[in-house]
Design an enzyme around this catalytic site. Sequence first.
Site, PDB file in Angstrom:
ATOM      1  N   LYS A  13       0.834  -1.211   0.000  1.00 23.43           N
ATOM      2  CA  LYS A  13       0.000   0.000   0.000  1.00 23.43           C
ATOM      3  C   LYS A  13       0.873   1.268   0.000  1.00 23.43           C
ATOM      4  O   LYS A  13       0.647   2.177  -0.771  1.00 23.43           O
ATOM      5  CB  LYS A  13      -0.909   0.036   1.238  1.00 23.43           C
ATOM      6  CG  LYS A  13      -1.883  -1.122   1.339  1.00 23.43           C
ATOM      7  CD  LYS A  13      -2.826  -0.948   2.523  1.00 23.43           C
ATOM      8  CE  LYS A  13      -2.164  -1.023   3.890  1.00 23.43           C
ATOM      9  NZ  LYS A  13      -1.643  -2.354   4.240  1.00 23.43           N
ATOM     10  N   ARG A  85      -9.786   1.002   8.606  1.00 24.94           N
ATOM     11  CA  ARG A  85      -9.463  -0.407   8.841  1.00 24.94           C
ATOM     12  C   ARG A  85     -10.575  -1.106   9.602  1.00 24.94           C
ATOM     13  O   ARG A  85     -10.472  -2.293   9.876  1.00 24.94           O
ATOM     14  CB  ARG A  85      -8.164  -0.517   9.641  1.00 24.94           C
ATOM     15  CG  ARG A  85      -6.929  -0.714   8.760  1.00 24.94           C
ATOM     16  CD  ARG A  85      -5.697  -0.530   9.618  1.00 24.94           C
ATOM     17  NE  ARG A  85      -4.589  -1.324   9.217  1.00 24.94           N
ATOM     18  CZ  ARG A  85      -3.381  -0.830   8.903  1.00 24.94           C
ATOM     19  NH1 ARG A  85      -3.171   0.467   8.907  1.00 24.94           N
ATOM     20  NH2 ARG A  85      -2.396  -1.627   8.600  1.00 24.94           N
ATOM     21  N   ARG A 120      11.501  -6.700   5.238  1.00 31.02           N
ATOM     22  CA  ARG A 120      11.416  -5.234   5.191  1.00 31.02           C
ATOM     23  C   ARG A 120      12.391  -4.600   6.184  1.00 31.02           C
ATOM     24  O   ARG A 120      12.475  -5.007   7.337  1.00 31.02           O
ATOM     25  CB  ARG A 120       9.981  -4.820   5.522  1.00 31.02           C
ATOM     26  CG  ARG A 120       9.732  -3.345   5.355  1.00 31.02           C
ATOM     27  CD  ARG A 120       8.312  -3.068   5.033  1.00 31.02           C
ATOM     28  NE  ARG A 120       7.443  -3.250   6.192  1.00 31.02           N
ATOM     29  CZ  ARG A 120       6.152  -2.960   6.177  1.00 31.02           C
ATOM     30  NH1 ARG A 120       5.578  -2.530   5.071  1.00 31.02           N
ATOM     31  NH2 ARG A 120       5.416  -3.137   7.242  1.00 31.02           N
ATOM     32  N   ARG A 149      11.293  -2.934  11.535  1.00 29.05           N
ATOM     33  CA  ARG A 149      10.224  -2.356  12.353  1.00 29.05           C
ATOM     34  C   ARG A 149       9.892  -3.350  13.449  1.00 29.05           C
ATOM     35  O   ARG A 149       9.792  -4.543  13.172  1.00 29.05           O
ATOM     36  CB  ARG A 149       8.975  -2.129  11.479  1.00 29.05           C
ATOM     37  CG  ARG A 149       8.858  -0.739  10.925  1.00 29.05           C
ATOM     38  CD  ARG A 149       7.750  -0.627   9.916  1.00 29.05           C
ATOM     39  NE  ARG A 149       6.441  -1.065  10.375  1.00 29.05           N
ATOM     40  CZ  ARG A 149       5.321  -0.874   9.685  1.00 29.05           C
ATOM     41  NH1 ARG A 149       5.349  -0.237   8.531  1.00 29.05           N
ATOM     42  NH2 ARG A 149       4.163  -1.301  10.136  1.00 29.05           N
ATOM     43  N   ARG A 160      -0.752  -9.356  12.931  1.00 34.51           N
ATOM     44  CA  ARG A 160      -1.257  -8.279  12.064  1.00 34.51           C
ATOM     45  C   ARG A 160      -2.092  -8.852  10.918  1.00 34.51           C
ATOM     46  O   ARG A 160      -3.106  -8.270  10.543  1.00 34.51           O
ATOM     47  CB  ARG A 160      -0.090  -7.447  11.522  1.00 34.51           C
ATOM     48  CG  ARG A 160       0.526  -6.571  12.602  1.00 34.51           C
ATOM     49  CD  ARG A 160       1.852  -5.996  12.175  1.00 34.51           C
ATOM     50  NE  ARG A 160       1.746  -5.110  11.048  1.00 34.51           N
ATOM     51  CZ  ARG A 160       2.735  -4.881  10.181  1.00 34.51           C
ATOM     52  NH1 ARG A 160       3.891  -5.495  10.304  1.00 34.51           N
ATOM     53  NH2 ARG A 160       2.563  -4.040   9.195  1.00 34.51           N
TER      54      ARG A 160
HETATM   55  P1  AMP Z   1       0.824   0.130   8.964  1.00 31.75           P
HETATM   56  O1  AMP Z   1       2.121   0.855   8.758  1.00 31.75           O
HETATM   57  O2  AMP Z   1      -0.270   0.647   8.058  1.00 31.75           O
HETATM   58  O3  AMP Z   1       0.962  -1.361   8.911  1.00 31.75           O
HETATM   59  O4  AMP Z   1       0.332   0.500  10.449  1.00 31.75           O
HETATM   60  C1  AMP Z   1       1.127   0.237  11.576  1.00 31.75           C
HETATM   61  C2  AMP Z   1       0.275   0.139  12.825  1.00 31.75           C
HETATM   62  O5  AMP Z   1      -0.380   1.399  13.069  1.00 31.75           O
HETATM   63  C3  AMP Z   1      -0.851  -0.891  12.779  1.00 31.75           C
HETATM   64  O6  AMP Z   1      -0.417  -2.199  13.061  1.00 31.75           O
HETATM   65  C4  AMP Z   1      -1.786  -0.331  13.858  1.00 31.75           C
HETATM   66  O7  AMP Z   1      -1.294  -0.592  15.168  1.00 31.75           O
HETATM   67  C5  AMP Z   1      -1.687   1.182  13.625  1.00 31.75           C
HETATM   68  N1  AMP Z   1      -2.702   1.635  12.637  1.00 31.75           N
HETATM   69  C6  AMP Z   1      -2.469   2.111  11.381  1.00 31.75           C
HETATM   70  N2  AMP Z   1      -3.617   2.426  10.759  1.00 31.75           N
HETATM   71  C7  AMP Z   1      -4.623   2.153  11.641  1.00 31.75           C
HETATM   72  C8  AMP Z   1      -6.048   2.247  11.581  1.00 31.75           C
HETATM   73  N3  AMP Z   1      -6.678   2.710  10.502  1.00 31.75           N
HETATM   74  N4  AMP Z   1      -6.748   1.865  12.682  1.00 31.75           N
HETATM   75  C9  AMP Z   1      -6.135   1.414  13.792  1.00 31.75           C
HETATM   76  N5  AMP Z   1      -4.795   1.272  13.904  1.00 31.75           N
HETATM   77  C10 AMP Z   1      -4.032   1.645  12.844  1.00 31.75           C
END
Ligand code: AMP
Length: 204
Positions: A13, A85, A120, A149, A160
């Site tokens: 994404k 989400r 990653r 990360r 996740r």
């Molecule tokens: P990502 O980089 O998009 O994988 O997001 C990293 C982390 O941020 C996720 O595992 C969640 O803990 C938090 N996060 C990101 N977007 C959301 C969302 N829309 N709702 C809730 N938590 C989020």
Amino acid sequence: MKLLMFGPPGAGKGSVSARIHGKLDIPHIAAGDIVREESKKADSKVKPYMEKGELVPDELIMELVGERLSRDDCKDGFILDGFPRTIKQAEFLEQKGIQIDRVVNLEVDEEELVRRLSGRRMDPDTGEIYNINTMEIPEGVDKGKLVQRPDDKPDVIRNRIGVYKKQTQPLIEHYRGKGVLRDVDANPALPEVVENVLAVLKDA
Ligand code: AMP
């Protein structure tokens, strides 16, 4: 164009959004980046959720993303990557009167997701993302300083993906029902995926 970028963790994404937002002349807003910035604060409420691979509470993320979307540069459109989400978050956009023109659903096999996420690496100084499993690290990049990360560790990755299936996948049918969603095969290498994404935006 108001565009949502959907897909499981590791689908690309962020990488796809970063490569198309300039062409579309709209900002790329990554909910995960907003959460990571927020997690650096001393009294951060989001950090414990992020570290376990759980979603942060709806109210919290809706406030953070809502504030970002209210800024001037989002007037004519945006790419929202990683938000909504949950159904509650999708309803939040609807209540704000935000009409989504296109939802791109990046589809990737689970095996490939794990390969991507576990490879990653991030440059802690620039935030640039590399992948030791899927790409050559460019010359001049100090491989020794690249970091993983904390939420890309194997047990957190599994969590996740599970959270995605349970809480986020139902949103696909929500947007499909509105006629704005397009599926894109995101298993190929990034340049091909970018082309395929741009193709499904032409009629948006
Ligand atoms: P990502 O980089 O998009 O994988 O997001 C990293 C982390 O941020 C996720 O595992 C969640 O803990 C938090 N996060 C990101 N977007 C959301 C969302 N829309 N709702 C809730 N938590 C989020």
